[in-house]
Motif scaffolding. Structure first.
Motif, short mmCIF file in Angstrom:
data_model
loop_
_atom_site.label_atom_id
_atom_site.label_comp_id
_atom_site.label_asym_id
_atom_site.label_seq_id
_atom_site.Cartn_x
_atom_site.Cartn_y
_atom_site.Cartn_z
N GLU A 555 0.84 -1.21 0.00
CA GLU A 555 0.00 0.00 0.00
C GLU A 555 0.87 1.26 0.00
O GLU A 555 0.61 2.21 -0.75
N ALA A 556 1.91 1.26 0.82
CA ALA A 556 2.80 2.43 0.87
C ALA A 556 3.53 2.62 -0.45
O ALA A 556 3.68 3.76 -0.94
N PHE A 557 3.97 1.53 -1.06
CA PHE A 557 4.69 1.65 -2.34
C PHE A 557 3.78 2.21 -3.43
O PHE A 557 4.20 3.07 -4.21
N GLU A 558 2.54 1.70 -3.50
CA GLU A 558 1.62 2.20 -4.52
C GLU A 558 1.33 3.69 -4.31
O GLU A 558 1.29 4.47 -5.28
N THR A 559 1.18 4.11 -3.06
CA THR A 559 0.89 5.52 -2.78
C THR A 559 2.08 6.40 -3.15
O THR A 559 1.93 7.43 -3.83
N ILE A 560 3.27 6.00 -2.72
CA ILE A 560 4.46 6.81 -3.01
C ILE A 560 4.74 6.85 -4.51
O ILE A 560 5.04 7.91 -5.09
N PHE A 561 4.61 5.71 -5.17
CA PHE A 561 4.92 5.66 -6.60
C PHE A 561 3.91 6.46 -7.42
O PHE A 561 4.29 7.18 -8.37
N SER A 562 2.62 6.37 -7.08
CA SER A 562 1.62 7.14 -7.82
C SER A 562 1.81 8.65 -7.62
O SER A 562 1.72 9.44 -8.57
N GLN A 563 2.12 9.05 -6.37
CA GLN A 563 2.36 10.47 -6.13
C GLN A 563 3.65 10.93 -6.82
O GLN A 563 3.73 12.07 -7.33
N TYR A 564 4.65 10.06 -6.86
CA TYR A 564 5.90 10.38 -7.55
C TYR A 564 5.66 10.58 -9.05
O TYR A 564 6.15 11.53 -9.65
#
Length: 577
Positions: A555-564
């Motif tokens: 969940e954290a990776f998807e959030t960080i990657f999408s915001q990136y």
């Protein structure tokens, strides 16, 4: 001319090294001359004269290549034999280790030493007892200087007393020895080392040992659920008739005797299977002999998970019973208190037969009828099933801790909000601003902790953050190498707040635009799975920053990657325009 050509052939000269004598202009002049052949050198002959090795050099080079090839083949063969020898050595070491674990010579040696020590102590005790007896006998014997007894009656009396003592000791000496007080020996149990095979074997033993109890509980549940209508109807009729006539206790005793009789017949080889619930045979996998390190680790994890869940359920039951009697929930314990007083007064003023009849009838109706209705109607059960409501509302110790912490946080929120609401914003405050203000009251001012602007707030997905540990491999000190804390994602930044409060220097702020690479990371390669970490690469760090031990890593990776991606796409479009 023909004779001259034959001589040239017999001398072993090659035909290509000479000119054709028939075509030579001096052939007619030399017909009657000497037998000396005329040899004219060619270009190829001159080349052979220049090369002292001649055609033998190629043969020697081919021989050297063959020799080198055979040497490499021999080296490869020796290397293969060496690898086979190393593998055999590894397998022999494993077999030796297994044999040592099975024999356990150290434990046998210790037990042998303890047995020797016990034998020495017993020998000493026997010697002390024999010595004491010899001293007693020597004290009882009269001295030789005394005069012989003249009276025969005294002699018979002295001879009768030892006989009575001997007879009494032979008949009751064993029982007298049993009543001797001796210090209890505290036997120290040897603890076995941790073994994956022994752990799985113990779990299977526990499952097999608990199988009769679980099957009995399943049969009772099947009777209450009317799984077999005829069996439940017969059981209900027999039970109510026995309770009405006062035969409840003899009925249970007869059922116990019947069960033991059936077990005796089963032990003698009879095939008797009687169960209300049909038994389902479980497939038992044979234990593997040779397991890899990852398989052993996964096996230990599976067994540990089962043990964890089992111990958790047992702890919940015991903690609920303890909290019931310790007045943790006063309104629940008060009901039990009133019920116990009512039972006590009923047992004092009413005859036992009437009390037993009332309790037996209520138990039968509750077990066969009321529980059946409640199980079919969950909403009805949640409203009127008092024992079920009491048991579900009893808290466990972790639930009590959560309630106390939540109550403390709510009190702190109320006091903080009451103080800060005096000079609040205008009435047109939006929902987003309320959420940000609520977060700031929980964690303090977010932008002040990380020295950001006021509009930088955590995203809705990570409002409370993700617990993790920051692994900075550029640092050499252990205190700076790993930091525990919480990770947040805002619109433009990746913020890490260290758990050690009081110092903002331990916090980490990374601009999403400055990130050059982000990917999932596995901190320990020996563990199964894809890992629980995220690696972030920036130009200011030599090695990637790793946020490890994240339970919600995906969940954290998807959030960080999408915001990136969103930030980088916006920056690219801005530069193009």
């Amino acid at each position: 001319m023909l004779r001259r050509l034959d001589k040239i052939r017999f001398r072993g000269h090659k035909r290509d090294d000479f000119l054709d004598l028939a075509e030579s202009p001096n052939a007619s002049d030399n017909e009657c001359g000497d037998d000396v052949p005329l040899r004219v050198p060619r270009a190829r002959d001159s080349e052979e004269l220049r090369d002292p090795a001649g055609p033998g050099t190629l043969i020697m080079a081919a021989g050297v290549q063959d020799f080198n090839r055979t040497e490499s083949d021999r080296l490869n063969e020796i290397k293969g034999h060496l690898e086979i020898a190393l593998l055999e050595k590894h397998f022999l070491q494993e077999e030796l280790r297994k044999l040592r674990e099975e024999t356990n010579s150290e434990m046998l040696r210790q037990e042998l030493d303890r047995e020797r020590q016990r034998r020495i102590e017993l020998e000493q005790k026997v010697q002390e007892v024999l010595k004491a007896r010899t001293e007693e006998q020597a004290a009882q014997q009269p001295p030789r200087s005394q005069a012989p007894v003249a009276n025969g009656a005294d002699r018979r009396g002295q001879g009768l007393c030892p006989r009575v003592q001997k007879w009494f000791y032979e008949k009751f000496g064993e029982y007298v020895e049993d009543f001797r007080f001796q210090p209890e020996e505290s036997a120290v149990e040897t603890e076995e080392p941790l073994s994956a095979r022994r752990l799985t074997e113990n779990m299977r033993r526990l499952k097999r040992g608990a199988k009769p109890v679980t099957s009995f509980v399943k049969n009772l549940s099947a009777l209450s659920d009317w799984h077999s209508v005829y069996t439940s109807a017969i059981a209900f009729t027999v039970y109510m008739n026995a309770v009405w006539h006062g035969w409840a206790i003899p009925m249970f005793l007869f059922l116990a005797i019947l069960r033991l009789s059936l077990n005796y017949l089963i032990a003698r080889g009879w095939r008797i299977q009687w169960s209300i619930v049909p038994e389902v045979s479980e497939v038992v996998e044979p234990p593997k002999e040779d397991l890899t390190v990852s398989e052993k680790f996964q096996l230990v994890l599976d067994v540990a998970q089962k043990a964890q869940n089992l111990f958790g359920k047992m702890a919940d039951i015991l903690e609920k019973i303890k909290n019931l009697f310790m007045w943790v929930q006063p309104e629940i314990t008060q009901k039990l208190y009133v019920a116990l007083w009512a039972a006590f007064l009923a047992s004092c003023f009413f005859p036992y037969r009437l009390v037993g009849l009332a309790v037996g009838l209520y138990a039968g109706i509750k077990f066969f009828l009321i529980d059946f209705v409640f199980k079919r109607c969950p909403r009805l059960r949640a409203k009127y099933d008092t024992p079920y409501i009491i048991w579900k509302s009893l808290p466990t110790d972790p639930q009590l801790k959560e309630r106390s912490s939540a109550a403390a946080v709510s009190r702190r929120l109320q006091t903080t909000s009451a103080r800060s609401y005096v000079a609040s914003a205008p009435a047109g405050l939006g929902r987003d601003e309320d959420a940000g203000r609520l977060h700031s009251t929980k964690k303090g001012n977010f932008h002040e902790i990380f020295n950001l602007t006021e509009n930088e707030r955590p995203l809705a997905v990570c409002e409370n953050g993700w617990r993790c540990c920051l692994i900075n491999r550029d640092r050499k000190m252990p205190t700076d190498y790993i930091r525990n804390g919480v990770l947040y994602v805002t619109e433009n930044y990746l913020c890490f707040e260290s758990s050690k409060s009081g110092s903002s220097k331990r916090n980490k702020v990374i601009r999403l635009v400055d990130i050059t690479d982000i990917q999932k990371y596995k901190v320990l390669s020996v563990l199964p799975g894809s890992g629980m970490g995220i690696a972030v690469t920036t130009p200011s760090t030599q090695k990637p920053l790793v946020f490890g031990a994240m339970v919600h890593r995906d969940e954290a990776f998807e959030t960080i990657f999408s915001q990136y991606l969103k930030i980088t796409a916006g920056a690219a479009s801005g530069s193009d325009s």
